[in-house]
Write a protein that holds these residues in place. Sequence first.
Motif, PDB file in Angstrom:
ATOM      1  N   THR A 102     -35.701 -15.004  77.094  1.00 16.81           N
ATOM      2  CA  THR A 102     -36.094 -14.998  75.695  1.00 16.81           C
ATOM      3  C   THR A 102     -35.836 -13.599  75.160  1.00 16.81           C
ATOM      4  N   ALA A 103     -35.403 -13.528  73.902  1.00 11.62           N
ATOM      5  CA  ALA A 103     -35.008 -12.257  73.300  1.00 11.62           C
ATOM      6  C   ALA A 103     -35.617 -12.118  71.919  1.00 11.62           C
ATOM      7  N   GLY A 104     -35.797 -10.856  71.497  1.00 13.48           N
ATOM      8  CA  GLY A 104     -36.390 -10.638  70.189  1.00 13.48           C
ATOM      9  C   GLY A 104     -36.262  -9.223  69.673  1.00 13.48           C
ATOM     10  N   GLU A 105     -37.257  -8.839  68.900  1.00  9.93           N
ATOM     11  CA  GLU A 105     -37.259  -7.554  68.202  1.00  9.93           C
ATOM     12  C   GLU A 105     -37.177  -6.377  69.168  1.00  9.93           C
ATOM     13  N   ASN A 106     -36.588  -5.283  68.654  1.00 14.66           N
ATOM     14  CA  ASN A 106     -36.569  -3.998  69.367  1.00 14.66           C
ATOM     15  C   ASN A 106     -35.975  -4.077  70.767  1.00 14.66           C
ATOM     16  N   GLY A 107     -34.974  -4.925  70.954  1.00 12.73           N
ATOM     17  CA  GLY A 107     -34.316  -5.040  72.256  1.00 12.73           C
ATOM     18  C   GLY A 107     -35.129  -5.779  73.301  1.00 12.73           C
ATOM     19  N   THR A 108     -36.137  -6.528  72.864  1.00 14.35           N
ATOM     20  CA  THR A 108     -36.989  -7.255  73.802  1.00 14.35           C
ATOM     21  C   THR A 108     -36.196  -8.339  74.523  1.00 14.35           C
ATOM     22  N   LEU A 109     -36.241  -8.324  75.858  1.00 16.74           N
ATOM     23  CA  LEU A 109     -35.588  -9.344  76.670  1.00 16.74           C
ATOM     24  C   LEU A 109     -36.459  -9.608  77.889  1.00 16.74           C
ATOM     25  N   TYR A 110     -36.833 -10.865  78.080  1.00 16.95           N
ATOM     26  CA  TYR A 110     -37.622 -11.283  79.242  1.00 16.95           C
ATOM     27  C   TYR A 110     -36.845 -12.341  80.010  1.00 16.95           C
ATOM     28  N   ARG A 111     -37.039 -12.359  81.346  1.00 11.91           N
ATOM     29  CA  ARG A 111     -36.351 -13.295  82.238  1.00 11.91           C
ATOM     30  C   ARG A 111     -37.378 -14.051  83.076  1.00 11.91           C
ATOM     31  N   THR A 112     -37.124 -15.337  83.277  1.00  8.24           N
ATOM     32  CA  THR A 112     -37.932 -16.145  84.180  1.00  8.24           C
ATOM     33  C   THR A 112     -37.018 -16.738  85.246  1.00  8.24           C
ATOM     34  N   ILE A 113     -37.560 -16.905  86.445  1.00  3.89           N
ATOM     35  CA  ILE A 113     -36.806 -17.575  87.520  1.00  3.89           C
ATOM     36  C   ILE A 113     -37.584 -18.787  88.045  1.00  3.89           C
ATOM     37  N   ASP A 114     -38.678 -19.134  87.338  1.00  3.74           N
ATOM     38  CA  ASP A 114     -39.523 -20.248  87.771  1.00  3.74           C
ATOM     39  C   ASP A 114     -39.826 -21.213  86.618  1.00  3.74           C
ATOM     40  N   PRO A 162     -46.436  -9.631  77.439  1.00  2.00           N
ATOM     41  CA  PRO A 162     -47.042  -8.320  77.159  1.00  2.00           C
ATOM     42  C   PRO A 162     -46.243  -7.535  76.115  1.00  2.00           C
ATOM     43  N   THR A 163     -46.023  -8.140  74.966  1.00  2.91           N
ATOM     44  CA  THR A 163     -45.328  -7.518  73.850  1.00  2.91           C
ATOM     45  C   THR A 163     -45.845  -8.152  72.566  1.00  2.91           C
ATOM     46  N   MET A 164     -45.774  -7.409  71.489  1.00  2.00           N
ATOM     47  CA  MET A 164     -46.093  -7.973  70.184  1.00  2.00           C
ATOM     48  C   MET A 164     -44.824  -8.279  69.407  1.00  2.00           C
ATOM     49  N   ALA A 165     -43.665  -8.084  70.053  1.00  2.00           N
ATOM     50  CA  ALA A 165     -42.379  -8.335  69.401  1.00  2.00           C
ATOM     51  C   ALA A 165     -42.223  -9.816  69.087  1.00  2.00           C
ATOM     52  N   ASN A 166     -41.615 -10.107  67.949  1.00  2.00           N
ATOM     53  CA  ASN A 166     -41.265 -11.481  67.615  1.00  2.00           C
ATOM     54  C   ASN A 166     -40.087 -11.900  68.481  1.00  2.00           C
ATOM     55  N   LEU A 167     -40.171 -13.104  69.045  1.00  2.00           N
ATOM     56  CA  LEU A 167     -39.116 -13.649  69.897  1.00  2.00           C
ATOM     57  C   LEU A 167     -38.301 -14.627  69.068  1.00  2.00           C
ATOM     58  N   PHE A 168     -36.977 -14.460  69.067  1.00  2.00           N
ATOM     59  CA  PHE A 168     -36.121 -15.259  68.197  1.00  2.00           C
ATOM     60  C   PHE A 168     -35.262 -16.275  68.927  1.00  2.00           C
ATOM     61  N   SER A 169     -35.094 -16.132  70.236  1.00  2.00           N
ATOM     62  CA  SER A 169     -34.187 -17.026  70.946  1.00  2.00           C
ATOM     63  C   SER A 169     -34.689 -17.257  72.365  1.00  2.00           C
ATOM     64  N   VAL A 170     -34.433 -18.465  72.872  1.00  2.00           N
ATOM     65  CA  VAL A 170     -34.737 -18.795  74.262  1.00  2.00           C
ATOM     66  C   VAL A 170     -33.627 -19.704  74.770  1.00  2.00           C
ATOM     67  N   ALA A 171     -33.174 -19.451  76.007  1.00  2.00           N
ATOM     68  CA  ALA A 171     -32.118 -20.265  76.605  1.00  2.00           C
ATOM     69  C   ALA A 171     -32.245 -20.202  78.125  1.00  2.00           C
ATOM     70  N   PHE A 172     -31.711 -21.232  78.789  1.00  2.00           N
ATOM     71  CA  PHE A 172     -31.818 -21.344  80.242  1.00  2.00           C
ATOM     72  C   PHE A 172     -30.473 -21.598  80.886  1.00  2.00           C
ATOM     73  N   PHE A 173     -30.307 -21.049  82.106  1.00  6.27           N
ATOM     74  CA  PHE A 173     -29.234 -21.416  83.030  1.00  6.27           C
ATOM     75  C   PHE A 173     -29.861 -22.485  83.913  1.00  6.27           C
ATOM     76  N   GLY A 174     -29.531 -23.735  83.759  1.00  6.57           N
ATOM     77  CA  GLY A 174     -30.150 -24.787  84.571  1.00  6.57           C
ATOM     78  C   GLY A 174     -31.611 -24.953  84.226  1.00  6.57           C
ATOM     79  N   ASP A 175     -32.425 -25.320  85.228  1.00  7.80           N
ATOM     80  CA  ASP A 175     -33.839 -25.590  84.945  1.00  7.80           C
ATOM     81  C   ASP A 175     -34.790 -24.522  85.475  1.00  7.80           C
ATOM     82  N   LYS A 176     -34.286 -23.434  86.053  1.00 12.30           N
ATOM     83  CA  LYS A 176     -35.158 -22.388  86.608  1.00 12.30           C
ATOM     84  C   LYS A 176     -35.031 -21.054  85.892  1.00 12.30           C
ATOM     85  N   VAL A 177     -33.801 -20.559  85.726  1.00  8.43           N
ATOM     86  CA  VAL A 177     -33.559 -19.218  85.191  1.00  8.43           C
ATOM     87  C   VAL A 177     -33.378 -19.278  83.680  1.00  8.43           C
ATOM     88  N   GLY A 178     -34.200 -18.495  82.974  1.00 12.33           N
ATOM     89  CA  GLY A 178     -34.121 -18.474  81.523  1.00 12.33           C
ATOM     90  C   GLY A 178     -34.441 -17.111  80.963  1.00 12.33           C
TER      91      GLY A 178
END
Length: 163
Positions: A94-106, A76-92
């Motif tokens: 993604t980061a991008g423009e304007n301080g955009t940071l999203y987290r997944t646990i699945d 739910p953002t129009m920000a460009n995402l520049f990076s994605v990384a994971f801790f193991g295979d569940k928690v990850g």
Amino acid sequence: MNPITRQVNILISLLLILLCIKSSGQTTNRLVFDPLDLAVNDVCGITDSKLVMVGDGGMLALTSDSFDTYRKIRLPTMANLFSVAFFGDKVGFTAGENGTLYRTIDSGRTWQVQNIGTNVTLTCLAFFSNGKGFLSGMQGILFQTLDSGQSWTLKTVPFTSSV
């Protein structure tokens, strides 16, 4: 990020995608690069065959078979995402423009926004297996986590431009 660096990053990402696509002769559900659909900015391998790709306009693509098939997700953002990384295979993350940071646990199926108190463009994530990680961005900004991204601390770095 200057336009030449951005173009080089996109070309490298495309090459990574092409290396991931198996030559099985099938054409259905194959990932086709469409610059109006998803400009690829980063790819992260979660397992040997599970990958997450991020790009412009808040777009992600997930696969569990090296992009023979894939599922696109628009955050739910129009920000460009520049990076994605994971801790193991569940928690990850993604980061991008304007301080955009999203987290997944699945493993990337769902993503939740994380506010870390900046509007600076975030460009790079790096994680270690012990829960330690770093998030850097424009203007020399650097955050550190010691708890797999549950909290982030702003660090002082001796740079005044992008890290």
